[in-house]
Design an enzyme around this catalytic site. Sequence first.
Site, PDB file in Angstrom:
ATOM      1  N   GLU A 178     -15.043 -68.050  44.379  1.00 43.61           N
ATOM      2  CA  GLU A 178     -13.777 -67.312  44.381  1.00 43.61           C
ATOM      3  C   GLU A 178     -13.022 -67.555  45.691  1.00 43.61           C
ATOM      4  O   GLU A 178     -13.606 -67.536  46.771  1.00 43.61           O
ATOM      5  CB  GLU A 178     -14.089 -65.821  44.229  1.00 43.61           C
ATOM      6  CG  GLU A 178     -12.886 -64.894  44.314  1.00 43.61           C
ATOM      7  CD  GLU A 178     -13.260 -63.424  44.155  1.00 43.61           C
ATOM      8  OE1 GLU A 178     -12.360 -62.605  43.951  1.00 43.61           O
ATOM      9  OE2 GLU A 178     -14.480 -63.105  44.244  1.00 43.61           O
ATOM     10  N   LYS A 222      -7.642 -63.603  37.759  1.00 42.79           N
ATOM     11  CA  LYS A 222      -8.616 -62.514  37.765  1.00 42.79           C
ATOM     12  C   LYS A 222      -8.013 -61.257  37.142  1.00 42.79           C
ATOM     13  O   LYS A 222      -6.913 -60.833  37.498  1.00 42.79           O
ATOM     14  CB  LYS A 222      -9.066 -62.235  39.202  1.00 42.79           C
ATOM     15  CG  LYS A 222     -10.227 -61.257  39.340  1.00 42.79           C
ATOM     16  CD  LYS A 222     -10.675 -61.192  40.804  1.00 42.79           C
ATOM     17  CE  LYS A 222     -11.891 -60.310  40.991  1.00 42.79           C
ATOM     18  NZ  LYS A 222     -12.354 -60.295  42.399  1.00 42.79           N
ATOM     19  N   CYS A 269     -15.568 -63.301  39.598  1.00 42.18           N
ATOM     20  CA  CYS A 269     -16.384 -62.238  40.207  1.00 42.18           C
ATOM     21  C   CYS A 269     -16.355 -60.927  39.417  1.00 42.18           C
ATOM     22  O   CYS A 269     -17.071 -60.776  38.437  1.00 42.18           O
ATOM     23  CB  CYS A 269     -15.956 -62.028  41.655  1.00 42.18           C
ATOM     24  SG  CYS A 269     -17.307 -61.365  42.689  1.00 42.18           S
TER      25      CYS A 269
END
Length: 601
Positions: free
Chosen positions: A41, A112, A148
């Site tokens: 990330e 994300k 994540c």
Amino acid sequence: MKIALAQINPTVGDIDGNAALIRRALHRAAEQGADLIVLPELAVVGYPPKDLLLKPAVIRECVQAVEDLASECHDIAAVIGYPCPSDAPRGLALYNAAALCADGKIIHRHVKSLLPTYDVFDEHRYFEPGPAVDIARLGKLKLGISICEDLWNDERVFSRQLYHDNPIDQLAQRGADLFINCAASPFVVRKHAFRRRLMTSAARGHGLPLVYCNQVGGNDELVFDGYSCVIDSRGNLIAEAKGFEEDLLLVDLPVGEPAAGNEKPEPRKATSAVADMPSADLPATVGGEVRTKSELEAAYHALVLGLRDYCRKCGFKSVVIGLSGGIDSAVSAAICVAALGSQNVRGIAMPSRFSSEGSKRDARLLAEKLSIAFDEISIEAPHQAFEQLLQPHFQGLPPDSAEENVQARVRGIILMAFSNKFGSMLVTTGNKSEVAVGYCTLYGDMAGGMAILSDVPKMMVYQLARWINDDPASPLRERFDGPVIPEDTITKPPSAELRPDQTDQDSLPAYEVLDEIIERYVEREQSARRIVKETGFDADVVLRVVRLIDVNEYKRKQMAPGLKITGRAFGFGRRMPIAQGYDSRRSLEAAQAVAASNENG
């Protein structure tokens, strides 16, 4: 498909340097025949970049770096994490994204969806959540890319979800052949086993393999442990990268078809007992509980890596540390040697009239065992000078912590002089138990650039000392052919030695009790009333400890940054006000009053 996981150690803000790390991994993976390489990330800027993300120039440079890297992706595809401008007309102007690069360009961008705002995370400050989950196509394969936290909302693992959507479920519903998760997941004791359980649930729950690439290295207070891995469609771990060091992991993974005899199962109901906690938190660890060897080994490597990277990325080549002959300075010095080498560590003993011969001897012996430079400088003369200076102004008042703390502040001046003269970073040695209750001196033993043990409870300090000395896996035991911390340092009663015959337990409860109260009150946010009820500890002891934690916030706000290894550390992840009027003792005192009334009635 042959997939490479590039577990790199980026430096926050060093866009050119991070791009060079990515480029090197890209070329190595291509040389070894990889079809796809996955990066962590925000790999281009490093995690966490914090307010660097507010600088438009930083974002422009990150975007340019990813475009340049994409232009090199011809025989290999790459998934690269980076911050990129939002294309939406409303909301924040930035996305936390991962670019899928192939054929010399960016062919897909995943944004994300789940942005954590608990503990050390503050992503809603910078990023707009992804507008929709979409599948990335690489040839005939459909890749389910996530970043994540997108993985951390599984109802099969958490009995309470923080978010309304589950991006992993959505990717599976859209026909993904493979899950890819680009992560920057910080180390916490026991977290990796929990993380793997989460990945296993996602892979087995959907009958799809999962590729997880995590960042490694220390960035300020956070340490990233790596352990990038691949889970097959049955939930089995088939490959794992190293912990606490850079690695390039290559795996041949059958994707696109279910493994023989493996049908995609129906989603399972939640069965976890993990509840009432932020999704990245783990079941809490009781402070006095004996930790396993593997947990102590992981904590040790996290502290070593965190200190090494903090020094390297801040430009320090050496450290200076005060050696008292006590357990905290001994473990801190051992970690310094492991991180930087004996030649880059200087220990300074600064005895006073209250220092025992045993403590002076243990400080010298520790320095000898660790082969570090050592100086002994008595503070008697400056201590007396300050006493004489202050005596007319303190006349008629009994001696107390004011006089005691002069000693710690004299030592701080000496240590900072060495730091300034030799360009060495001063390391502070206070542990989490002391920091919690204010058993430390501002501008004295709290002075320095890094607080190595500030998230290590006192009982764990002792356990680390034993592990460093005795465990066959201890690198220092192997390097120095035996124990390095003097036995007397571990077995003698702990003392600040600021007055005659002083011990820590003159002022504090037994550390087994203190650590458990701190862990429950700070990490689990339990009330004093609940702590008394569940532990059976004396109510007055619990109330006193809780009060000490509350009133010493002003000290902790001024301490050096410390390395986070527990679920809740003192630092930027715990945002308590200094000037505040809430009294944490009220619920317990009210319950005691009701109980007393019932007895009398």
